[in-house]
Design a protein around this motif. Sequence first.
Motif, PDB file in Angstrom:
ATOM      1  N   LEU A 189       0.865  -1.189   0.000  1.00 20.59           N
ATOM      2  CA  LEU A 189       0.000   0.000   0.000  1.00 20.59           C
ATOM      3  C   LEU A 189       0.894   1.228   0.000  1.00 20.59           C
ATOM      4  O   LEU A 189       2.042   1.170   0.447  1.00 20.59           O
ATOM      5  CB  LEU A 189      -0.911  -0.002   1.229  1.00 20.59           C
ATOM      6  CG  LEU A 189      -1.975  -1.099   1.267  1.00 20.59           C
ATOM      7  CD1 LEU A 189      -2.789  -0.995   2.552  1.00 20.59           C
ATOM      8  CD2 LEU A 189      -2.897  -1.046   0.056  1.00 20.59           C
ATOM      9  N   PHE A 190       0.366   2.350  -0.498  1.00 24.53           N
ATOM     10  CA  PHE A 190       1.148   3.585  -0.533  1.00 24.53           C
ATOM     11  C   PHE A 190       1.006   4.281   0.821  1.00 24.53           C
ATOM     12  O   PHE A 190      -0.058   4.803   1.147  1.00 24.53           O
ATOM     13  CB  PHE A 190       0.654   4.486  -1.666  1.00 24.53           C
ATOM     14  CG  PHE A 190       0.623   3.789  -3.010  1.00 24.53           C
ATOM     15  CD1 PHE A 190       1.698   3.003  -3.425  1.00 24.53           C
ATOM     16  CD2 PHE A 190      -0.473   3.906  -3.848  1.00 24.53           C
ATOM     17  CE1 PHE A 190       1.676   2.349  -4.656  1.00 24.53           C
ATOM     18  CE2 PHE A 190      -0.501   3.262  -5.083  1.00 24.53           C
ATOM     19  CZ  PHE A 190       0.575   2.478  -5.482  1.00 24.53           C
ATOM     20  N   LYS A 220      -0.490   7.914   1.514  1.00 24.01           N
ATOM     21  CA  LYS A 220      -1.859   8.241   1.095  1.00 24.01           C
ATOM     22  C   LYS A 220      -2.849   7.504   1.988  1.00 24.01           C
ATOM     23  O   LYS A 220      -2.535   6.448   2.540  1.00 24.01           O
ATOM     24  CB  LYS A 220      -2.058   7.833  -0.356  1.00 24.01           C
ATOM     25  CG  LYS A 220      -1.120   8.595  -1.287  1.00 24.01           C
ATOM     26  CD  LYS A 220      -1.550   8.496  -2.726  1.00 24.01           C
ATOM     27  CE  LYS A 220      -0.720   9.387  -3.618  1.00 24.01           C
ATOM     28  NZ  LYS A 220      -1.010  10.811  -3.429  1.00 24.01           N
ATOM     29  N   LEU A 252      -6.222   6.508  -6.728  1.00 24.00           N
ATOM     30  CA  LEU A 252      -5.113   7.079  -7.504  1.00 24.00           C
ATOM     31  C   LEU A 252      -5.031   6.559  -8.941  1.00 24.00           C
ATOM     32  O   LEU A 252      -5.046   7.343  -9.897  1.00 24.00           O
ATOM     33  CB  LEU A 252      -3.783   6.829  -6.776  1.00 24.00           C
ATOM     34  CG  LEU A 252      -2.576   7.506  -7.419  1.00 24.00           C
ATOM     35  CD1 LEU A 252      -2.667   9.012  -7.258  1.00 24.00           C
ATOM     36  CD2 LEU A 252      -1.277   6.993  -6.822  1.00 24.00           C
ATOM     37  N   ALA A 253      -4.950   5.232  -9.101  1.00 17.77           N
ATOM     38  CA  ALA A 253      -4.750   4.691 -10.458  1.00 17.77           C
ATOM     39  C   ALA A 253      -5.948   4.942 -11.372  1.00 17.77           C
ATOM     40  O   ALA A 253      -5.758   5.335 -12.530  1.00 17.77           O
ATOM     41  CB  ALA A 253      -4.392   3.205 -10.384  1.00 17.77           C
ATOM     42  N   LYS A 260      -5.368   8.550 -12.453  1.00 18.33           N
ATOM     43  CA  LYS A 260      -4.167   8.849 -13.240  1.00 18.33           C
ATOM     44  C   LYS A 260      -4.075   7.997 -14.506  1.00 18.33           C
ATOM     45  O   LYS A 260      -3.519   8.437 -15.507  1.00 18.33           O
ATOM     46  CB  LYS A 260      -2.896   8.614 -12.396  1.00 18.33           C
ATOM     47  CG  LYS A 260      -2.800   9.479 -11.162  1.00 18.33           C
ATOM     48  CD  LYS A 260      -2.720  10.955 -11.494  1.00 18.33           C
ATOM     49  CE  LYS A 260      -2.774  11.796 -10.232  1.00 18.33           C
ATOM     50  NZ  LYS A 260      -2.983  13.220 -10.535  1.00 18.33           N
ATOM     51  N   VAL A 261      -4.564   6.767 -14.443  1.00 17.43           N
ATOM     52  CA  VAL A 261      -4.405   5.866 -15.587  1.00 17.43           C
ATOM     53  C   VAL A 261      -5.649   5.866 -16.459  1.00 17.43           C
ATOM     54  O   VAL A 261      -5.565   5.928 -17.679  1.00 17.43           O
ATOM     55  CB  VAL A 261      -4.076   4.429 -15.104  1.00 17.43           C
ATOM     56  CG1 VAL A 261      -3.940   3.488 -16.294  1.00 17.43           C
ATOM     57  CG2 VAL A 261      -2.799   4.431 -14.274  1.00 17.43           C
ATOM     58  N   ARG A 268      -7.926  -1.936  -4.084  1.00 15.12           N
ATOM     59  CA  ARG A 268      -7.150  -1.039  -4.951  1.00 15.12           C
ATOM     60  C   ARG A 268      -6.981  -1.642  -6.351  1.00 15.12           C
ATOM     61  O   ARG A 268      -7.123  -0.941  -7.356  1.00 15.12           O
ATOM     62  CB  ARG A 268      -5.776  -0.775  -4.320  1.00 15.12           C
ATOM     63  CG  ARG A 268      -4.894   0.147  -5.127  1.00 15.12           C
ATOM     64  CD  ARG A 268      -3.583   0.443  -4.433  1.00 15.12           C
ATOM     65  NE  ARG A 268      -2.726  -0.747  -4.359  1.00 15.12           N
ATOM     66  CZ  ARG A 268      -1.494  -0.742  -3.852  1.00 15.12           C
ATOM     67  NH1 ARG A 268      -0.993   0.376  -3.336  1.00 15.12           N
ATOM     68  NH2 ARG A 268      -0.777  -1.843  -3.822  1.00 15.12           N
ATOM     69  N   ALA A 269      -6.681  -2.947  -6.391  1.00 15.74           N
ATOM     70  CA  ALA A 269      -6.520  -3.602  -7.691  1.00 15.74           C
ATOM     71  C   ALA A 269      -7.857  -3.676  -8.427  1.00 15.74           C
ATOM     72  O   ALA A 269      -7.922  -3.466  -9.642  1.00 15.74           O
ATOM     73  CB  ALA A 269      -5.929  -5.001  -7.500  1.00 15.74           C
ATOM     74  N   MET A 315      -9.436  -0.762 -10.759  1.00  8.70           N
ATOM     75  CA  MET A 315      -9.112  -0.625 -12.187  1.00  8.70           C
ATOM     76  C   MET A 315     -10.023  -1.487 -13.058  1.00  8.70           C
ATOM     77  O   MET A 315      -9.865  -1.519 -14.270  1.00  8.70           O
ATOM     78  CB  MET A 315      -7.639  -0.997 -12.424  1.00  8.70           C
ATOM     79  CG  MET A 315      -6.645  -0.020 -11.833  1.00  8.70           C
ATOM     80  SD  MET A 315      -6.763   1.621 -12.584  1.00  8.70           S
ATOM     81  CE  MET A 315      -6.039   1.287 -14.189  1.00  8.70           C
ATOM     82  N   GLN A 359       6.891  -0.646  -3.814  1.00 11.56           N
ATOM     83  CA  GLN A 359       6.064   0.533  -4.071  1.00 11.56           C
ATOM     84  C   GLN A 359       5.967   0.807  -5.569  1.00 11.56           C
ATOM     85  O   GLN A 359       4.891   1.066  -6.098  1.00 11.56           O
ATOM     86  CB  GLN A 359       6.663   1.754  -3.356  1.00 11.56           C
ATOM     87  CG  GLN A 359       6.550   1.685  -1.855  1.00 11.56           C
ATOM     88  CD  GLN A 359       5.124   1.880  -1.393  1.00 11.56           C
ATOM     89  OE1 GLN A 359       4.483   2.852  -1.741  1.00 11.56           O
ATOM     90  NE2 GLN A 359       4.603   0.936  -0.635  1.00 11.56           N
ATOM     91  N   LEU A 401      -0.636  -1.361 -11.396  1.00  7.51           N
ATOM     92  CA  LEU A 401      -1.927  -0.684 -11.576  1.00  7.51           C
ATOM     93  C   LEU A 401      -2.016   0.025 -12.922  1.00  7.51           C
ATOM     94  O   LEU A 401      -3.010   0.691 -13.207  1.00  7.51           O
ATOM     95  CB  LEU A 401      -2.135   0.334 -10.441  1.00  7.51           C
ATOM     96  CG  LEU A 401      -2.400  -0.280  -9.069  1.00  7.51           C
ATOM     97  CD1 LEU A 401      -2.185   0.747  -7.967  1.00  7.51           C
ATOM     98  CD2 LEU A 401      -3.814  -0.834  -8.988  1.00  7.51           C
ATOM     99  N   GLY A 402      -0.962  -0.087 -13.726  1.00 11.39           N
ATOM    100  CA  GLY A 402      -1.005   0.496 -15.061  1.00 11.39           C
ATOM    101  C   GLY A 402      -0.306   1.839 -15.169  1.00 11.39           C
ATOM    102  O   GLY A 402      -0.346   2.475 -16.213  1.00 11.39           O
ATOM    103  N   MET A 403       0.324   2.290 -14.081  1.00  9.09           N
ATOM    104  CA  MET A 403       1.034   3.565 -14.163  1.00  9.09           C
ATOM    105  C   MET A 403       2.324   3.388 -14.969  1.00  9.09           C
ATOM    106  O   MET A 403       2.915   2.317 -14.995  1.00  9.09           O
ATOM    107  CB  MET A 403       1.394   4.082 -12.764  1.00  9.09           C
ATOM    108  CG  MET A 403       0.200   4.612 -11.985  1.00  9.09           C
ATOM    109  SD  MET A 403       0.748   5.392 -10.459  1.00  9.09           S
ATOM    110  CE  MET A 403      -0.508   4.794  -9.345  1.00  9.09           C
ATOM    111  N   GLN A 456       4.985   8.122 -13.841  1.00  3.66           N
ATOM    112  CA  GLN A 456       3.897   8.325 -12.883  1.00  3.66           C
ATOM    113  C   GLN A 456       4.230   7.686 -11.534  1.00  3.66           C
ATOM    114  O   GLN A 456       3.949   8.272 -10.482  1.00  3.66           O
ATOM    115  CB  GLN A 456       2.599   7.732 -13.422  1.00  3.66           C
ATOM    116  CG  GLN A 456       1.957   8.545 -14.538  1.00  3.66           C
ATOM    117  CD  GLN A 456       0.716   7.874 -15.102  1.00  3.66           C
ATOM    118  OE1 GLN A 456       0.696   6.656 -15.286  1.00  3.66           O
ATOM    119  NE2 GLN A 456      -0.309   8.658 -15.376  1.00  3.66           N
ATOM    120  N   GLN A 483       7.386  10.079  -1.083  1.00  6.82           N
ATOM    121  CA  GLN A 483       7.891   9.388   0.108  1.00  6.82           C
ATOM    122  C   GLN A 483       9.377   9.656   0.310  1.00  6.82           C
ATOM    123  O   GLN A 483       9.855   9.821   1.432  1.00  6.82           O
ATOM    124  CB  GLN A 483       7.684   7.881  -0.026  1.00  6.82           C
ATOM    125  CG  GLN A 483       6.240   7.467  -0.103  1.00  6.82           C
ATOM    126  CD  GLN A 483       6.105   5.963  -0.239  1.00  6.82           C
ATOM    127  OE1 GLN A 483       6.578   5.203   0.601  1.00  6.82           O
ATOM    128  NE2 GLN A 483       5.473   5.515  -1.300  1.00  6.82           N
TER     129      GLN A 483
END
Lengths: 245, 219
Positions: A93-94, A97, A105-106, A109-110, A154-155, A158, B123, B130-132, B136, B145
């Motif tokens: 996990l980030f 955030k 997020l994804a 952004k994606v 999170r996965a 998408m 990370q 996730l596709g970034m 990104q 971080q």
Amino acid sequence: MPMNPIISVQGIHKAFGKNVVLQDISIEIEKQEVVVVIGPSGSGKSTFLRCLNLLESPESGDIRIEGQSLFDKKTKIEEIRAEAGMVFQSFNLFPHKTVLENIMLAPMKVRGQTAEQAKAKALELLAKVGLSDKADAKPSSLSGGQSQRVAIARALAMEPKVMLFDEPTSALDPEMVGEVLAVMKQLAQEGMTMVVVTHEMGFAREVGDRIVFMEQGKIVEIGEPKQLFEAPQHERTKAFLSKVL
Amino acid sequence: MCLVSDFNFHIIEDYFSLFMEGTILTIELSIAGIILGSLLGLAIAFGNMSRRWYLHLPTQGYIHLFRGTPLLLQILIVHFGLVAQVLGRTDAIVAAIVALALNSAAYTAEIFRAGIQSIDKGQTEAALSLGMTRGQAMRHIVLPQAIKRMIPAFGNEFIVLIKDSSLVAIITAPELMYWTRSAAAQYSKVWEPYLFAALVYLVLTYSMSKLLKFVERKM
């Protein structure tokens, strides 16, 4: 024979230096199928899984997702990864955030979703994994089981076609394994295509459509759970199962 | 020598407006050096972390060169060599900014590299899965971080830079140290101008360390 596999792996090889980790791996995975990969540590099962979204790149062989080769020059690797959600042993996990931001997020952004769209979806997924009350929490305040459920949400945000699980319960305290497996089981029942690397033999048997036994970088045996667990064809499968069951 | 009874505050009074002008230039040079040095340092850090030899080797050489030679020497070469060549005339302020930025970049590059590499590989993998894109993942996941972890090291580097900016007095950039030496020479006095300058530098560096502590708490 599979008619129209969503994932088709043909003869992939991979070595780290002189250490060969994958040898001639081939398998076809159908839509909505749950394939569970088992085997001793160092058998190459995690590497195999990580090849499916090119976190590792095999040296030869081919991988096709819905007929499209990952090694085609026209293939955008980011687009493939966006369709294949991955859940890691160590959650990843980030930490900077919140839970909600991790999930939003994804898609923003994606996929270019607006914050409202992403938030609505994230809240829906948090409800699904039973963590609505943790939306504004930071990952550091979550237990292992909660972290992994957030990672799954999170996965899923998408809206992937396939979910890849890399030993999702191996880093958890025993009492938290059940809550994560329950979420995965629910996903399987909803028809998600899943490839799961795990040591949870109970889960493999109950939820898996097919079991893949790997050892020393090779697929030793593939079979339906009942057949593979009760009447394994190979001595090595028998020897492994006798140790873990 | 009796320091206190000899202390002539008139020297400081006479020079006060010049000291303040010098202090402002010291602050400006430091800020310019920090900003330009950090941007250049970030670019050098990425080059240095690259697996491509034509990015890695020159940046590695750059870091060795600027960390392995005296800043005073770099200032003289930039002033009388580089800037004089490029502009066709000498310009002490331009030379001061360029020299401080080039020098600081070598140190901040190492801070960036260490900070980025301290973030767990998982990370980046999670972001990629996730596709970034790699960019990104770096921008949204790794750098935020990493920068938090880098703040104490940056604080150190910025304080060094404020103090080192005094070296550009040698090329007559009219900053605090320049006017301090000028006052010392004019009155043939040591204690008044130098102790006053020491006090001003102390205020500047102390403010910088407090500012970074504040930023660190906020992040």
